[in-house]
Design a protein around this motif. Structure first.
Motif, PDB file in Angstrom:
ATOM      1  N   ALA A  13       0.830  -1.210   0.000  1.00 12.38           N
ATOM      2  CA  ALA A  13       0.000   0.000   0.000  1.00 12.38           C
ATOM      3  C   ALA A  13       0.868   1.265   0.000  1.00 12.38           C
ATOM      4  O   ALA A  13       0.563   2.227  -0.704  1.00 12.38           O
ATOM      5  CB  ALA A  13      -0.934   0.002   1.207  1.00 12.38           C
ATOM      6  N   GLN A  14       1.955   1.240   0.763  1.00 13.61           N
ATOM      7  CA  GLN A  14       2.852   2.391   0.799  1.00 13.61           C
ATOM      8  C   GLN A  14       3.515   2.613  -0.555  1.00 13.61           C
ATOM      9  O   GLN A  14       3.591   3.741  -1.040  1.00 13.61           O
ATOM     10  CB  GLN A  14       3.936   2.192   1.864  1.00 13.61           C
ATOM     11  CG  GLN A  14       3.431   2.369   3.268  1.00 13.61           C
ATOM     12  CD  GLN A  14       4.510   2.071   4.285  1.00 13.61           C
ATOM     13  OE1 GLN A  14       5.072   0.980   4.303  1.00 13.61           O
ATOM     14  NE2 GLN A  14       4.794   3.039   5.130  1.00 13.61           N
ATOM     15  N   GLN A  15       3.993   1.539  -1.167  1.00 15.67           N
ATOM     16  CA  GLN A  15       4.650   1.657  -2.468  1.00 15.67           C
ATOM     17  C   GLN A  15       3.688   2.151  -3.532  1.00 15.67           C
ATOM     18  O   GLN A  15       4.078   2.871  -4.443  1.00 15.67           O
ATOM     19  CB  GLN A  15       5.248   0.320  -2.884  1.00 15.67           C
ATOM     20  CG  GLN A  15       6.469  -0.056  -2.079  1.00 15.67           C
ATOM     21  CD  GLN A  15       6.983  -1.446  -2.427  1.00 15.67           C
ATOM     22  OE1 GLN A  15       6.302  -2.238  -3.073  1.00 15.67           O
ATOM     23  NE2 GLN A  15       8.199  -1.747  -1.993  1.00 15.67           N
ATOM     24  N   GLY A  16       2.435   1.755  -3.425  1.00 10.03           N
ATOM     25  CA  GLY A  16       1.432   2.179  -4.395  1.00 10.03           C
ATOM     26  C   GLY A  16       0.885   3.579  -4.143  1.00 10.03           C
ATOM     27  O   GLY A  16       0.110   4.100  -4.929  1.00 10.03           O
ATOM     28  N   GLY A  17       1.263   4.183  -3.027  1.00 15.88           N
ATOM     29  CA  GLY A  17       0.771   5.520  -2.699  1.00 15.88           C
ATOM     30  C   GLY A  17      -0.656   5.529  -2.180  1.00 15.88           C
ATOM     31  O   GLY A  17      -1.370   6.512  -2.325  1.00 15.88           O
ATOM     32  N   GLY A  78      -4.819   6.099   6.951  1.00 13.08           N
ATOM     33  CA  GLY A  78      -5.962   5.711   6.142  1.00 13.08           C
ATOM     34  C   GLY A  78      -5.466   4.990   4.907  1.00 13.08           C
ATOM     35  O   GLY A  78      -4.384   5.299   4.396  1.00 13.08           O
ATOM     36  N   ILE A  79      -6.229   4.033   4.428  1.00 12.77           N
ATOM     37  CA  ILE A  79      -5.877   3.295   3.214  1.00 12.77           C
ATOM     38  C   ILE A  79      -6.965   3.545   2.191  1.00 12.77           C
ATOM     39  O   ILE A  79      -8.147   3.358   2.469  1.00 12.77           O
ATOM     40  CB  ILE A  79      -5.700   1.794   3.501  1.00 12.77           C
ATOM     41  CG1 ILE A  79      -4.589   1.612   4.532  1.00 12.77           C
ATOM     42  CG2 ILE A  79      -5.394   1.034   2.211  1.00 12.77           C
ATOM     43  CD1 ILE A  79      -4.353   0.212   4.972  1.00 12.77           C
ATOM     44  N   LYS A  80      -6.552   3.958   0.991  1.00 11.56           N
ATOM     45  CA  LYS A  80      -7.514   4.352  -0.029  1.00 11.56           C
ATOM     46  C   LYS A  80      -7.601   3.374  -1.196  1.00 11.56           C
ATOM     47  O   LYS A  80      -8.056   3.744  -2.262  1.00 11.56           O
ATOM     48  CB  LYS A  80      -7.209   5.768  -0.523  1.00 11.56           C
ATOM     49  CG  LYS A  80      -5.816   5.981  -1.037  1.00 11.56           C
ATOM     50  CD  LYS A  80      -5.605   7.435  -1.413  1.00 11.56           C
ATOM     51  CE  LYS A  80      -4.209   7.639  -1.972  1.00 11.56           C
ATOM     52  NZ  LYS A  80      -3.999   8.991  -2.444  1.00 11.56           N
ATOM     53  N   ASN A  81      -7.207   2.114  -0.979  1.00  9.66           N
ATOM     54  CA  ASN A  81      -7.357   1.070  -1.975  1.00  9.66           C
ATOM     55  C   ASN A  81      -8.304   0.017  -1.406  1.00  9.66           C
ATOM     56  O   ASN A  81      -8.042  -0.555  -0.343  1.00  9.66           O
ATOM     57  CB  ASN A  81      -5.999   0.447  -2.312  1.00  9.66           C
ATOM     58  CG  ASN A  81      -6.099  -0.662  -3.327  1.00  9.66           C
ATOM     59  OD1 ASN A  81      -6.580  -1.743  -3.013  1.00  9.66           O
ATOM     60  ND2 ASN A  81      -5.647  -0.390  -4.530  1.00  9.66           N
ATOM     61  N   LYS A  82      -9.396  -0.241  -2.100  1.00 10.36           N
ATOM     62  CA  LYS A  82     -10.437  -1.125  -1.573  1.00 10.36           C
ATOM     63  C   LYS A  82      -9.943  -2.551  -1.347  1.00 10.36           C
ATOM     64  O   LYS A  82     -10.175  -3.131  -0.288  1.00 10.36           O
ATOM     65  CB  LYS A  82     -11.636  -1.127  -2.515  1.00 10.36           C
ATOM     66  CG  LYS A  82     -12.808  -1.913  -1.979  1.00 10.36           C
ATOM     67  CD  LYS A  82     -14.009  -1.821  -2.861  1.00 10.36           C
ATOM     68  CE  LYS A  82     -15.163  -2.590  -2.233  1.00 10.36           C
ATOM     69  NZ  LYS A  82     -16.352  -2.549  -3.034  1.00 10.36           N
ATOM     70  N   ASN A  83      -9.262  -3.132  -2.338  1.00  6.19           N
ATOM     71  CA  ASN A  83      -8.818  -4.521  -2.213  1.00  6.19           C
ATOM     72  C   ASN A  83      -7.812  -4.699  -1.082  1.00  6.19           C
ATOM     73  O   ASN A  83      -7.937  -5.628  -0.273  1.00  6.19           O
ATOM     74  CB  ASN A  83      -8.227  -5.014  -3.534  1.00  6.19           C
ATOM     75  CG  ASN A  83      -9.276  -5.125  -4.616  1.00  6.19           C
ATOM     76  OD1 ASN A  83     -10.451  -5.354  -4.336  1.00  6.19           O
ATOM     77  ND2 ASN A  83      -8.871  -4.943  -5.857  1.00  6.19           N
TER      78      ASN A  83
END
Length: 94
Positions: A13-17, A78-83
């Motif tokens: 998640a961090q690498q993907g922004g 917060g995480i903004k990627n659903k999967n």
């Protein structure tokens, strides 16, 4: 709770922004967030913010969030990627 798997998915998640750091940033963020992770040892303001955000988002409490993220003094994200959010939520709740 498998800490290594959570750490790996948070790294992705961090690498993907897909990670939003800090209470002030989360409070003013206007786009969709799928999961809030809050450290159990967070300060009063971060815990109050997590309670407030529970009405809109799924909030999970974890231990040693800074260590999971390899970041110093990170208490709420917060995480903004659903999967990724769904996977991390399942791992935290195990």
């Amino acid at each position: 709770m498998d800490r290594n798997k959570i750490k790996n998915y948070l790294g992705i998640a961090q690498q993907g922004g897909y990670v939003i750091y800090g209470g002030e940033t989360l409070e003013s963020y206007t786009k969709k967030i799928y999961l809030i992770l809050c450290d159990k040892t967070a300060g009063r303001n971060s815990l109050k913010l997590a309670e407030k955000l529970k009405t809109k988002y799924k909030v999970c409490m974890v231990e040693d969030l800074s260590e999971l993220l390899n970041q110093i003094n990170t208490k709420i994200i917060g995480i903004k990627n659903k999967n990724l959010s769904e996977i991390i939520e399942k791992l935290v709740e195990e």
